[in-house]
Design a protein around this motif. Structure first.
Motif, PDB file in Angstrom:
ATOM      1  N   VAL A  40      20.417  11.847 -29.645  1.00 25.15           N
ATOM      2  CA  VAL A  40      19.652  12.177 -28.448  1.00 25.15           C
ATOM      3  C   VAL A  40      19.053  10.889 -27.908  1.00 25.15           C
ATOM      4  O   VAL A  40      18.200  10.278 -28.554  1.00 25.15           O
ATOM      5  N   GLU A  41      19.516  10.457 -26.754  1.00 26.51           N
ATOM      6  CA  GLU A  41      18.994   9.260 -26.108  1.00 26.51           C
ATOM      7  C   GLU A  41      18.952   8.060 -27.064  1.00 26.51           C
ATOM      8  O   GLU A  41      17.937   7.385 -27.189  1.00 26.51           O
ATOM      9  N   GLY A  42      20.051   7.849 -27.770  1.00 31.36           N
ATOM     10  CA  GLY A  42      20.188   6.668 -28.617  1.00 31.36           C
ATOM     11  C   GLY A  42      19.624   6.795 -30.020  1.00 31.36           C
ATOM     12  O   GLY A  42      19.762   5.868 -30.820  1.00 31.36           O
ATOM     13  N   ILE A 103       9.666   7.957 -21.328  1.00 32.40           N
ATOM     14  CA  ILE A 103       9.343   8.117 -22.748  1.00 32.40           C
ATOM     15  C   ILE A 103      10.391   9.015 -23.405  1.00 32.40           C
ATOM     16  O   ILE A 103      10.854   9.980 -22.806  1.00 32.40           O
ATOM     17  N   HIS A 104      10.761   8.687 -24.621  1.00 32.14           N
ATOM     18  CA  HIS A 104      11.813   9.433 -25.320  1.00 32.14           C
ATOM     19  C   HIS A 104      11.464  10.916 -25.401  1.00 32.14           C
ATOM     20  O   HIS A 104      10.325  11.279 -25.700  1.00 32.14           O
ATOM     21  N   PRO A 105      12.425  11.805 -25.121  1.00 34.18           N
ATOM     22  CA  PRO A 105      12.133  13.245 -25.028  1.00 34.18           C
ATOM     23  C   PRO A 105      11.938  13.957 -26.357  1.00 34.18           C
ATOM     24  O   PRO A 105      11.464  15.104 -26.381  1.00 34.18           O
ATOM     25  N   VAL A 106      12.314  13.320 -27.464  1.00 36.92           N
ATOM     26  CA  VAL A 106      12.149  13.966 -28.773  1.00 36.92           C
ATOM     27  C   VAL A 106      10.798  13.577 -29.368  1.00 36.92           C
ATOM     28  O   VAL A 106      10.443  12.399 -29.394  1.00 36.92           O
ATOM     29  N   VAL A 107      10.055  14.581 -29.805  1.00 37.28           N
ATOM     30  CA  VAL A 107       8.765  14.346 -30.442  1.00 37.28           C
ATOM     31  C   VAL A 107       8.747  15.030 -31.794  1.00 37.28           C
ATOM     32  O   VAL A 107       9.597  15.872 -32.096  1.00 37.28           O
ATOM     33  N   GLU A 162       1.980  10.203 -16.823  1.00 36.90           N
ATOM     34  CA  GLU A 162       3.280  10.380 -17.448  1.00 36.90           C
ATOM     35  C   GLU A 162       4.147  11.335 -16.661  1.00 36.90           C
ATOM     36  O   GLU A 162       3.695  12.371 -16.194  1.00 36.90           O
ATOM     37  N   MET A 163       5.415  10.973 -16.539  1.00 35.72           N
ATOM     38  CA  MET A 163       6.384  11.854 -15.925  1.00 35.72           C
ATOM     39  C   MET A 163       7.599  11.908 -16.829  1.00 35.72           C
ATOM     40  O   MET A 163       8.042  10.901 -17.360  1.00 35.72           O
TER      41      MET A 163
END
Length: 394
Positions: A40-42, A103-107, A162-163
């Motif tokens: 996911v996103e790298g 900002i990376h979408p995985v938390v 933040e967006m």
């Protein structure tokens, strides 16, 4: 999550009961197997029994529509950021907040739940309410999951703006799974922001609300087309959250709004799925550099496009303007012509002639056009351009 942190030694501890604010989703069985590696996103993650993201959903994450030039969500985000930049500046003329829009979408589950005081057994943690990468990670359900990020950076007396995308399961065929959420602070500016976009005469009202990490909380509603529409929620951040981040002597404010909802109301876009469209008939309507441009969405045909290019030498007398060609094309093609774009221009060094190449996009509102039909119309445009504009078809 976005904080406006103000120095104050007299902070009253604010407490409230919790209710879910994360939108319930319908469970979708994943095609991933346990133990499989997904990216996911790298970043790589290993799936397990909690994994329920789907390949289709991950194909949407990271497109960041709000960062794509000439996209309606980009125009909306630019207007909001510009408003904040103008309204809140330091004595030196610098913005009082920083913008984070990639900002990376995985938390982690800690970021998404624990840091916001969500109990371990709370319904909002359920697999049916979120998209889990694995037991310890998920696609953020809100950008508030990044509030610890801001405090860890020691941004004292600084607002985070933040967006980014947040995931939400569709609640029917006309809903979407990924929304773009903008969260910020400074409750006092919200009304000004709304009236800036929707006009000073718009009717508005504050409604008492309840959110998981703010108390007291409110929603801002405006009256559009005789209907009250909720545009955003806001409130004062729970003191326990600030205490956990080392900001116990601060007061924080926060608000969140969905860019899609604002864009739909501002531009008259009827279907949320259109934001994900790559159809040039939709995107071309927002191809302007000034984000404050007021446009209203025009319905795009459901039938396929056909496009032909036309190239010609301009008249040597120099009496030519592209606007004349645009008018001619629309006069000949009528409503069947959807778009006309200049895609190439050059001057021949020896002939000293200038050439223009235009792409004409044809689309009928009531039927599928055949290429033969388009070719006939295209030939008429070539003939009329030769006669009326004195150009030479190449």
């Amino acid at each position: 999550m976005v904080l406006q942190v103000l120095r104050s030694p007299h902070v009253k501890c604010l407490h409230s009961s919790w209710r879910a604010c994360i939108t319930r989703k319908y469970f979708v069985t994943t095609t991933y197997k346990q133990g499989e590696q997904i990216t996911v996103e790298g970043r790589e993650y290993q799936t397990d029994h909690m994994t329920n993201v789907t390949p289709h959903l991950l194909s949407l994450v990271g497109r960041s529509l709000h960062m794509q030039k000439y996209h309606p969500l980009n125009h909306i985000s630019q207007r909001i950021v510009h408003y904040m930049y103008q309204r809140y500046v330091s004595s030196r003329g610098n913005p009082l907040f920083s913008v984070h829009n990639n900002i990376h979408p995985v938390v982690t589950t800690h970021q998404n739940f624990d840091s916001l005081l969500i109990p371990k057994n709370h319904v909002s943690r359920q697999k049916s309410d979120n998209y889990y990468i694995n037991e310890g990670h998920l696609l953020r359900a809100h950008t508030s999951a990044h509030q610890i990020f801001g405090n860890d950076e020691n941004m004292d007396s600084l607002q985070l703006f933040e967006m980014g995308e947040r995931t939400k399961e569709k609640q029917g065929f006309h809903h979407t799974q990924v929304l773009h959420l903008l969260e910020a602070d400074l409750k006092c500016c919200l009304l000004g922001l709304a009236t800036t976009l929707f006009g000073q005469d718009v009717e508005w009202r504050w409604v008492d609300a309840y959110f998981p990490f703010t108390h007291p909380s409110w929603e801002l509603e405006v009256k559009l087309n005789n209907d009250w529409v909720e545009l955003l929620g806001c409130g004062i951040i729970e003191q326990e959250i600030l205490f956990n981040t080392g900001a116990e002597d601060k007061i924080g404010w926060a608000f969140g709004l969905g860019l899609e909802r604002w864009a739909m109301k501002l531009y008259g876009i009827p279907d949320i799925r259109l934001f994900w469209s790559t159809d040039s008939g939709f995107l071309s309507q927002f191809h302007f550099d000034d984000p404050t441009t007021n446009v209203k969405y025009k319905t795009v045909s459901k039938f396929m496009q056909c496009s032909n290019d036309i190239s010609f030498w301009l008249p040597v007398d120099g009496h030519y303007h592209s606007s004349d060609f645009f008018d001619l094309v629309r006069a000949v093609g009528g409503d069947i012509v959807e778009q006309v774009h200049l895609i190439d221009a050059f001057t021949h060094p020896k002939k000293r002639l200038t050439s223009h190449c235009y792409r004409i996009v044809y689309r009928h509102m009531e039927k599928v056009l055949t290429q033969e039909e388009v070719n006939v119309l295209h030939k008429r445009i070539e003939k009329e351009a030769t006669v009326n504009l004195n150009v030479t078809i190449r």
